[in-house]
Design a protein around this motif. Structure first.
Motif, PDB file in Angstrom:
ATOM      1  N   PHE A   1      -2.107   4.090  -5.785  1.00  0.00           N
ATOM      2  CA  PHE A   1      -1.195   3.909  -4.656  1.00  0.00           C
ATOM      3  C   PHE A   1      -1.567   4.789  -3.475  1.00  0.00           C
ATOM      4  O   PHE A   1      -1.716   4.300  -2.340  1.00  0.00           O
ATOM      5  N   PHE A   2      -1.711   6.086  -3.708  1.00  0.00           N
ATOM      6  CA  PHE A   2      -1.956   6.988  -2.579  1.00  0.00           C
ATOM      7  C   PHE A   2      -3.339   6.766  -1.963  1.00  0.00           C
ATOM      8  O   PHE A   2      -3.519   6.957  -0.750  1.00  0.00           O
ATOM      9  N   SER A   3      -4.311   6.362  -2.764  1.00  0.00           N
ATOM     10  CA  SER A   3      -5.625   6.025  -2.203  1.00  0.00           C
ATOM     11  C   SER A   3      -5.511   4.861  -1.231  1.00  0.00           C
ATOM     12  O   SER A   3      -6.014   4.911  -0.100  1.00  0.00           O
ATOM     13  N   ALA A   4      -4.836   3.795  -1.669  1.00  0.00           N
ATOM     14  CA  ALA A   4      -4.696   2.614  -0.818  1.00  0.00           C
ATOM     15  C   ALA A   4      -3.796   2.906   0.380  1.00  0.00           C
ATOM     16  O   ALA A   4      -4.064   2.437   1.491  1.00  0.00           O
ATOM     17  N   ALA A   5      -2.720   3.660   0.166  1.00  0.00           N
ATOM     18  CA  ALA A   5      -1.779   3.939   1.257  1.00  0.00           C
ATOM     19  C   ALA A   5      -2.434   4.746   2.365  1.00  0.00           C
ATOM     20  O   ALA A   5      -2.300   4.422   3.552  1.00  0.00           O
ATOM     21  N   VAL A   6      -3.156   5.797   1.987  1.00  0.00           N
ATOM     22  CA  VAL A   6      -3.808   6.635   2.998  1.00  0.00           C
ATOM     23  C   VAL A   6      -4.975   5.888   3.642  1.00  0.00           C
ATOM     24  O   VAL A   6      -5.193   5.990   4.852  1.00  0.00           O
ATOM     25  N   ALA A   7      -5.724   5.126   2.851  1.00  0.00           N
ATOM     26  CA  ALA A   7      -6.828   4.344   3.416  1.00  0.00           C
ATOM     27  C   ALA A   7      -6.308   3.304   4.408  1.00  0.00           C
ATOM     28  O   ALA A   7      -6.916   3.065   5.458  1.00  0.00           O
TER      29      ALA A   7
END
Length: 323
Positions: free
Chosen positions: A50-56
């Motif tokens: 989640f956080f990888s996709a959200a920040v990306a």
């Protein structure tokens, strides 16, 4: 009958699908070799995804997304370590709690940030990992057999797929050829002996747990920014538990872990490829059965082919130093 091109395509899918399993399996290997059982692989992968996709999606940089995913996973790993090592809590309950926490947290924050039902916006360009084309891959594609293997099977995967495969010999070297690896394996078998030697059992276990968080972070980041182009709710879909099954199947050895994860990746690739298969005299096989096939075969393999798998002797037990 399956032709050579179809076989290469299935093997290509096998590598892509087995990469997150391999990261997670090696993550569990480090943790459990140190005596900390970790059911929370699924939760750490999900948080990282989640956080990888959200920040990306927010920054347009997959590398910032990767850092965010690793941070989220290692934070949850630290919480699990604190509960299991410092407070000597039940390791299984702590892992399950992390899974529930990650599942609810990612859906709630995702809806709050993006208003897409828990999903993130689709990633493109520099916001996701793209396949790496090896030199001369396009030129050699027409060469029989060798060209197809090189251009389709070996070339074209994302950086994290190659890193997953490379992590197997690195893990073997760390565990069996370094002083740190020797101590880590010893603390999972006989922590009293390690403590008697003047080495901190708690510190070694924390290091193992954080390595576990790092590898789970890579697994989750690959799911949402490499294999897919964004995050969807509960996208890990039991891969953390499959990784635990692969770890038992591999009997806590890196080389066997590679074989186990490739096997499970192959089963999933076949299930995806032949979802609408028709058997003469039987009819069309239900899609749901093909989707469940990897999990069914996982249970069969563990029940019938693994034999006796002996975990680290001190696994699951908090260490209490005798005064």
């Amino acid at each position: 009958m399956m032709d050579f091109t179809t076989l290469i395509q299935i093997l290509d899918s096998m590598l892509r699908l087995s990469a997150p399993l391999l990261f997670a399996c090696l993550a569990g290997l480090f943790s459990e070799r140190a005596g900390i059982f970790d059911i929370g692989l699924e939760g750490k992968m999900l948080a990282s995804a989640f956080f990888s996709a959200a920040v990306a999606a927010s920054t347009g940089s997959v590398w910032l997304g990767l850092m965010a995913g690793l941070t989220a996973s290692m934070t949850l790993a630290g919480i699990h370590g604190m509960a299991s090592i410092t407070f000597r809590g039940n390791q299984l309950i702590s892992g399950v709690a992390i899974n529930f926490l990650a599942s609810g947290m990612t859906a709630l924050i995702g809806q709050s940030w993006f208003k897409l039902g828990g999903r993130t916006p689709s990633l493109s360009g520099d916001g996701r990992f793209l396949g790496l084309e090896f030199p001369f891959a396009s030129a050699l594609v027409d060469i029989p057999i060798i060209g197809l293997i090189y251009s389709e099977l070996i070339s074209g995967h994302t950086l994290l797929v190659y890193l997953a495969l490379l992590s197997v010999p690195i893990t073997w070297w760390i565990l069996f050829k370094t002083r740190f690896g020797l101590r880590l394996r010893a603390v999972g078998e006989n922590p009293e002996a390690v403590d008697t030697g003047g080495i901190s059992v708690a510190l070694l276990r924390y290091k193992a747990v954080l390595i576990c968080g790092l590898l789970c972070g890579l697994a989750g980041a690959y799911l949402s920014t490499g294999m897919a182009a964004g995050f969807i709710k509960d996208m890990t879909a039991g891969k953390g538990y499959i990784a635990l099954a692969a770890l038992i199947f591999a009997k806590w050895r890196p080389g066997y872990a590679l074989f186990a994860c490739l096997l499970f990746g192959l089963l999933e690739a076949i299930a995806i490829r032949y979802q609408n298969i028709t058997i003469e005299g039987v009819g069309t096989v239900p899609v749901q059965l093909m989707q469940a096939l990897p999990y069914i075969l996982t249970v069969i393999i563990l029940a019938g082919f693994v034999g006796k798998a002996i975990p680290p002797k001190a696994g699951g037990e908090p260490y209490v130093k005798e005064i």
